[in-house]
Scaffold this motif. Structure first.
Motif, short mmCIF file in Angstrom:
data_model
loop_
_atom_site.label_atom_id
_atom_site.label_comp_id
_atom_site.label_asym_id
_atom_site.label_seq_id
_atom_site.Cartn_x
_atom_site.Cartn_y
_atom_site.Cartn_z
N ALA A 1 1.47 4.52 0.13
CA ALA A 1 1.20 5.17 -1.15
C ALA A 1 1.40 4.21 -2.31
CB ALA A 1 2.12 6.39 -1.32
N THR A 2 2.44 3.38 -2.22
CA THR A 2 2.77 2.50 -3.34
C THR A 2 1.74 1.40 -3.49
OG1 THR A 2 5.07 3.01 -2.93
CG2 THR A 2 4.63 1.12 -4.33
N GLY A 3 1.37 0.79 -2.36
CA GLY A 3 0.34 -0.25 -2.43
C GLY A 3 -0.95 0.28 -3.04
N ILE A 4 -1.35 1.45 -2.58
CA ILE A 4 -2.63 2.01 -3.05
C ILE A 4 -2.51 2.50 -4.49
CG2 ILE A 4 -4.42 3.72 -2.55
CD1 ILE A 4 -4.19 1.75 -0.32
N GLY B 1 3.39 5.42 -7.67
CA GLY B 1 3.19 5.67 -6.25
C GLY B 1 4.49 6.07 -5.57
N LEU B 2 5.56 5.37 -5.91
CA LEU B 2 6.86 5.67 -5.31
C LEU B 2 7.32 7.07 -5.67
CD1 LEU B 2 8.53 2.21 -6.02
CD2 LEU B 2 8.12 3.17 -3.74
N VAL B 3 7.12 7.43 -6.94
CA VAL B 3 7.51 8.77 -7.39
C VAL B 3 6.75 9.84 -6.62
CG1 VAL B 3 7.37 10.37 -9.33
CG2 VAL B 3 8.21 8.04 -9.70
N LEU C 1 3.34 13.68 5.42
CA LEU C 1 1.94 13.25 5.38
C LEU C 1 1.63 12.27 6.49
CD1 LEU C 1 1.59 12.44 1.56
CD2 LEU C 1 1.23 14.63 2.69
N ASP C 2 0.34 12.13 6.79
CA ASP C 2 -0.08 10.96 7.56
C ASP C 2 -0.49 9.89 6.54
OD1 ASP C 2 -2.82 11.29 6.78
OD2 ASP C 2 -3.07 12.74 8.40
N PRO C 3 -0.69 8.65 6.99
CA PRO C 3 -0.92 7.57 6.02
C PRO C 3 -2.20 7.77 5.18
CG PRO C 3 -0.19 6.63 8.07
CD PRO C 3 -0.43 8.09 8.34
N ILE C 4 -3.17 8.47 5.70
CA ILE C 4 -4.35 8.72 4.87
C ILE C 4 -3.96 9.66 3.72
CG2 ILE C 4 -6.68 9.71 4.81
CD1 ILE C 4 -6.58 7.12 6.38
N GLY C 5 -3.17 10.67 4.05
CA GLY C 5 -2.65 11.54 3.00
C GLY C 5 -1.81 10.76 2.02
N ALA C 6 -1.00 9.86 2.53
CA ALA C 6 -0.16 9.04 1.65
C ALA C 6 -1.02 8.18 0.74
CB ALA C 6 0.78 8.17 2.48
N VAL D 1 4.65 13.44 -14.36
CA VAL D 1 3.29 13.64 -13.86
C VAL D 1 3.18 13.31 -12.37
CG1 VAL D 1 0.92 12.77 -14.04
CG2 VAL D 1 2.20 13.38 -16.11
N SER D 2 3.64 12.12 -11.97
CA SER D 2 3.52 11.79 -10.55
C SER D 2 4.50 12.59 -9.69
CB SER D 2 3.71 10.28 -10.33
OG SER D 2 2.52 9.59 -10.67
N GLY D 3 5.63 12.97 -10.27
CA GLY D 3 6.56 13.81 -9.53
C GLY D 3 5.96 15.18 -9.24
N LEU D 4 5.29 15.73 -10.24
CA LEU D 4 4.60 17.00 -10.05
C LEU D 4 3.47 16.85 -9.03
CD1 LEU D 4 4.03 18.74 -13.50
CD2 LEU D 4 4.73 19.83 -11.34
N TRP D 5 2.70 15.80 -9.19
CA TRP D 5 1.57 15.59 -8.29
C TRP D 5 2.05 15.48 -6.84
CZ3 TRP D 5 -2.62 16.01 -5.94
CH2 TRP D 5 -3.12 15.04 -5.07
N GLY D 6 3.09 14.70 -6.60
CA GLY D 6 3.58 14.54 -5.24
C GLY D 6 4.11 15.85 -4.67
N THR D 7 4.78 16.62 -5.52
CA THR D 7 5.33 17.89 -5.08
C THR D 7 4.21 18.86 -4.71
OG1 THR D 7 7.31 17.56 -6.42
CG2 THR D 7 6.79 19.83 -5.79
N LEU D 8 3.19 18.91 -5.56
CA LEU D 8 2.06 19.80 -5.28
C LEU D 8 1.21 19.29 -4.12
CD1 LEU D 8 0.95 20.56 -8.95
CD2 LEU D 8 2.33 22.00 -7.42
N ALA D 9 1.12 17.97 -4.00
CA ALA D 9 0.26 17.39 -2.96
C ALA D 9 0.68 17.82 -1.57
CB ALA D 9 0.26 15.87 -3.07
N ILE D 10 1.98 18.11 -1.41
CA ILE D 10 2.44 18.60 -0.10
C ILE D 10 1.67 19.88 0.25
CG2 ILE D 10 4.43 19.59 1.11
CD1 ILE D 10 6.20 17.72 -0.59
#
Ligand SMILES: Nc1ncnc2c1ncn2[C@@H]1O[C@H](COP(=O)(O)OP(=O)(O)O)[C@@H](O)[C@H]1O
Ligand SMILES: Nc1ncnc2c1ncn2[C@@H]1O[C@H](COP(=O)(O)OP(=O)(O)O)[C@@H](O)[C@H]1O
Ligand SMILES: Nc1ncnc2c1ncn2[C@@H]1O[C@H](COP(=O)(O)OP(=O)(O)O)[C@@H](O)[C@H]1O
Lengths: 112, 412, 412, 412, 112, 112
Positions: C242-245, C273-275, C284-289, C324-333
């Motif tokens: 996730a971080t690299g991408i 990305g880390l957040v 997640l799987d790495p594609i999801g990540a 913003v990224s914290g929300l996104w990651g939480t919702l992305a689950i």
């Protein structure tokens, strides 16, 4: 032509530059300096040691102007830079024999 | 062989190795812009000659079969060849772990000789000091299963509680602090000492150094459990508690005395806290650790001013931080030990005053030996190849003269 | 007791401790040369008072026996004394691990108050916020075996899938992001905000900070498995992916919008990305990540401009990145969970929309509580000792006024 | 599943990930102030596209089921999905560990193209090079249980001793060194090369980079044991010994030749020592490691001047350090291997000359393939999107032109 | 004697110094400055914020010369520094009463 | 009034400032510069490359003085800055038309 040099408090730079533009000055050269005068350094304690800091950071402005404008420009700088505290700085004027614009090679007042 | 313990010791050794570059930044940031490279080179140089000293005789003198509880046999394992061939992972990585301790200990001394010591003389000093001072003292304290001179089962204190030095309060910090004082006296003060400010040229580097030291110190303290166990976890928690609170101790002194809490104070508080908790990290509960940390910050914040009073130029405060907080941490065991180790509790935790006395005695022996041995090494170098650069070099900057470089050429 | 797990948690706790100095450089580099020390001191100060808050009441409120699923008993273990005496290595180091989370979370907030908050007020704020905001929210999410308020087995969501927050999307990032917004509003904008450039004064420091954060985050995410197992390994891989991408996501936005990919963008992409992967790294799987990372970079790159639009001076983008990224990651689950944990899959992985709703609800509760509680703490400080330095101090530089120092004296 | 081994591999992967930012500082400090950000962005960019290349095809080509001992099946595990779903912690973290190797290897090349390569072209280059050069070569050496082309059990050398490459002397250092040479030749020299000094703009950053590289390299070398065992411990000790002594080797050459031991030399000696010991760290005793380190320092110190003689602008000495010391370390196994691995000893340890020949052959194959494949990739980019920025950009500074930033604005 | 001061583009410094040596000038003092004039700052977008950068880095050269050489030296600087783009800078000349060489205490033309 | 400008070796700055105070000078402005002259750069070898370093760091001092004091101040600087080695620097004097003190707006000698 004249060269007006001003040593001012760094935090007044923006105000002075605005005043110069208002006074119709077309260009300025700016550099860093430090100085002392009446505003002597102060004694500081740092990590158990006491010592005197004597040079205070200042900003130097240089403005080339027509002979006629030197006084106006000086006043513009003085009033914009003034805070009334010791250390506000100096403005001085020296005579200039000639000025050239590098880009065009023009000389004299045209080069300003 | 327990792979979890090996994993933790591999990690710990890596962490402690990182401490020396951390120190290079802590010291380098504190020095002036014209001598930062020399300062850092003393740490990197310590890594170079420290390795050499360790694999030749240092390891053997420190960890070899004891000769009369005084030193390990210097010919015990030249080149660490037998240790590696033995194939015992814990023995091998312990030898590496030991090297990182020797390196950081001698590197600590460089703070007291900042800006004015010949680089070649420093390399020679570091080599000799590891072999002749660090290695024997570490043998006394940790050698022969804690049964050498200053060990809790040794000939001097075997019948008494302690002395305890979990990760190196005496061996590392008191030892380096005393050596720093001796070297500062031998070298004399820098031109301008006590008159010119000589402020840190790059405070973010000081904070970077403090951060890397803290991080690496987890390997130092929790790694000294030689296992991933409850002692390691306790050491980890106490290290963090003492260090965090030591920051408060130091900046409180500054705020009250000078009116301002400085970043140099915060970074120094980190180191003072780490130093003080080093010997004590497995002996305390977190309240004890907090007290040790708070007072380490206070004591060292007060002590760094002494050099101006007494006129020794301990340039970057090796004495004020390492000797003072190292002593405090060592003695604090006698006051605050909670009795987890062998039931030996400190004065305020229901034990008697004996433990305090034993701790003081062990510290005293270390101080005396370190002072004498360092003095001899320093004098030999002084009267052979010389210790100090010329005044001209000192004024124009030791970086250019000794290393042919200036640290920053950012405008180019 | 499994020594491998202990070894990994000792390592992880050390890594997370390093994140806060990492943040000091990430933020310090972004600030101006006249306020870098104050910026870094807010992180180091958070380490000092964070430790104090944690060992007094923070740990107990966070991890103590639950009182009605709302908070842990504040008197559960004052000073962590029982925990250490228990001798259970995993329990001891977990208490230390928790301290590092509390510290970094409150330190994150400092980015929104850059250049203008009184240092003493910051220390008080950080102390109160750890105890009154961080500790309760962490109890809701992770307390009582995940059975407190916002846990997957708790009273509110026990019968539904989720909510999941593996390493702190809600507890750490949403929480700190909201608090940052509140404090930015309470403090008001800096002189020159939106007019002067206020560019980062040292971009290599920003990159150093991002690097240390990434490195430390392995402890944060993979350490949250509390074991050296498949979850930890999965968290490690997804964190890296996730971080690299996310770097790519951020600099692509810049390249398209502004024509140039900046180093500040790359460093910010790392953090975004880390957040975002923090709550989701085990789900997640790495594609999801990779998708989570890419969009974290994109969303946060777009979001950091909002402050100019809405006029809040979130100086170093705590809102744009962490909220913003914290929300996104939480919702992305809710969208991308692959069902590894309890078979709860996200919308695009064959689960329904329920998980998404549950994630959103947990995020919403956190936002509301964090906003109100932070506002109260902030107001109390504002109307007692005051929050903000004078305009003169702000213009001439908070480093000199509050800490008596300037960061660099390289020419001397 | 052994949690201690997993713990060590989680740690090692984290350490190796940190090496690339470490390299960013090592290289960034060496570059000029006007191109430091671009230099660092090449490393951060390598982390971004390296992850993408690895999870798409790199991992599969490197570690997938072999196709004729030449490459792993490129469709083996797109997105690492099967690997993560398998749930085997060691397999999962090994896939992550592999990613960090791919990233650092391609990042190393950036040193030879400093100050003058288009950033977009670099990203494309890095992506292609990981897939087309790094992944196949790593398959040859380590793929299919060491039975692919260049493995000790492979078709070419299966009946002979070796070749041995414990952690990547051929795969990483020779490979990157050759690629660096090719790219330096393709790009041509910088304006002022050989005339202007082009001194490092920030030597403390160079030392920071060297320190982070050394620290991270413990994961690289000791992590390549894939266990917390005696091999890992041996690799750890030999890495430290070789690196410490390599500093001495490099600065001795400088002292004798130029009169001064530089900090750039010490930092470069660190890297040269690390490079040389990489393939050999499990095959030597510490005396062998010391010899490898000493001569790595000497050889590379002499080799970095060659570029002026031959006129290739290998700006930051990828060839002089990585190719030369990588070759030396790879060949040194043939001379100094102590026979621990399969009883295969080097020439001076009672083995014959065969092992040396096998090592040389493996190195030769790597050199040839890397040169040709890199040349093709480089030419394709050169004649499509172009490799080099304009001369004006180069003179005024690539940071501003490509990234819209200058590294330092300390005065503001 | 005269003092010729030049404000030029930093990347022309080497060329100007070469031209000065060619013109027989024996010494130069160099420092950093910044300025604006016709070459106004430009608008930049950075991290979502738009703003104007108005000071452009320049190099200042100072050359003490004999009265007779002032014009030649000025022309040498102008032609070496010229790129033809706005922002090329200015060269000006001021009269000097006296020059002293610190090392020897010499005065006047001997001190140059 | 006159402006006395001195280019000196950086490590003599403290001595010169002391001499100026002793000479009754009330204020000074200091800045950084670099220069070359008789003191040509030297050849260095660094990491296998040989090259010439030609600019040597210097300190610039500027002092505004009454006409009468210019010579004294020049001598004070010269004798305090002198080490006798090549590169000791220069001191020069230019005429000043006017000086203003920013704080008060005073002009002329009162403004010094
Ligand atoms: N005689 C002087 N020559 C050159 N610069 C001077 C002189 N006196 C003062 N300055 C400059 O002006 C600055 C302010 O002068 P100071 O005497 O402190 O305050 P004020 O002009 O307000 O009385 C000084 O820091 C110094 O840079
Ligand atoms: N009136 C002036 N006084 C002092 N310096 C000036 C003046 N005008 C221009 N300069 C300096 O010359 C530089 C170039 O001037 P500018 O007007 O931008 O270009 P040009 O001279 O090519 O028309 C400016 O950056 C500034 O440093
Ligand atoms: N003609 C000149 N114009 C301006 N500055 C000069 C000139 N000559 C020398 N300088 C300055 O004076 C410094 C010392 O001059 P140099 O000739 O090296 O030594 P010395 O004056 O002792 O003979 C130079 O580095 C330069 O800064």
């Amino acid at each position: 032509m004249k060269l007006v040099t001003a040593i001012i408090q760094p935090h007044r730079t923006d105000e002075v530059r605005a005043a110069l533009e208002a006074a119709g000055v077309k260009g300025v050269t700016v550099s860093e300096a430090a100085g002392y005068g009446r505003q002597k350094g102060h004694t500081e304690v740092y990590r158990g040691a006491e010592y005197t800091v004597d040079l205070v950071p200042k900003t130097r402005l240089e403005v080339l102007v027509d002979d006629a404008d030197a006084a106006t420009v000086t006043e513009a700088i003085v009033s914009a830079a003034q805070t009334g505290k010791i250390g506000d700085g100096k403005v001085w004027t020296v005579p200039v024999d000639d000025v050239a614009r590098v880009r065009t090679g023009e000389h004299g007042a045209d080069a300003l | 062989m327990d792979s979890g313990n090996i994993a933790w010791l591999l990690t710990s050794a890596s962490l402690v190795l990182l401490m020396t570059p951390g120190l290079a930044f802590f010291y380098g940031g504190m020095s002036r812009g014209k001598s930062v490279l020399n300062m850092m080179m003393m740490s990197f140089g310590a890594m170079a000659v420290g390795v050499l000293a360790w694999i030749t005789f240092g390891f053997s003198i420190s960890a070899g079969d004891t000769m009369g509880d005084i030193i390990g046999n210097p010919m015990y394992d030249f080149g660490l060849i037998d240790t590696l061939e033995g194939g015992d992972a814990m023995a091998i990585i312990s030898a590496g772990f030991g090297a990182t301790f020797a390196i950081i200990t001698v590197a600590l001394i460089s703070g007291s000789v900042a800006d004015r010591m010949k680089f070649g003389s420093w390399l020679l000093f570091a080599f000799l000091w590891v072999i002749l001072v660090y290695a024997p003292v570490s043998h006394w304290v940790w050698g022969d299963g804690f049964a050498a001179l200053l060990g809790p089962d040794g000939p001097w204190f075997g019948s008494l509680p302690g002395p305890y030095d979990f990760a190196g309060g005496t061996v590392v910090h008191i030892n380096a602090g005393v050596a720093g004082l001796v070297m500062a006296l031998l070298l004399g003060v820098r031109k301008g000492f006590g008159k010119e400010p000589m402020r840190p040229h790059n405070l973010p580097f000081v904070m970077l150094g403090a951060a890397l030291l803290w991080f690496g110190w987890f390997g130092f303290n929790a790694g000294s459990a030689f296992a991933a166990d409850g002692f390691a976890a306790t050491a980890w928690v106490n290290t963090t508690v003492a260090t965090g609170i030591a920051i408060l101790g130091w900046i409180l002194v500054e705020k009250i005395r000078d009116g301002k809490a400085t970043s140099l104070g915060a970074a120094s508080g980190v180191v003072a806290g780490l130093v003080a908790i080093t010997p004590a990290c497995a002996s305390l509960d977190p309240i004890g650790a907090a007290i040790v940390g708070l007072l380490a910050g206070v004591f060292s914040a007060l002590a760094v001013g002494l050099k101006y009073k007494f006129g020794y130029d301990d340039s970057l405060d090796v004495v004020g931080v390492h000797l003072v907080s190292g002593l405090w941490g060592t003695l604090a065991i006698g006051l605050l030990a909670n009795g987890t180790i062998n039931g030996d509790a400190g004065l305020f935790y229901g034990g008697g005053i004996t433990l305090f006395g034993v701790q003081a005695a062990a510290a005293g022996v270390t101080i005396v030996y370190s002072a004498i041995a360092t003095l001899i090494i320093g004098l030999v170098i002084k009267y052979t190849i010389g210790l100090r650069v010329s005044e001209e070099v000192e004024v124009s900057g030791i970086d250019l003269a000794e290393h042919g470089e200036t640290a920053y050429e950012e405008a180019k």
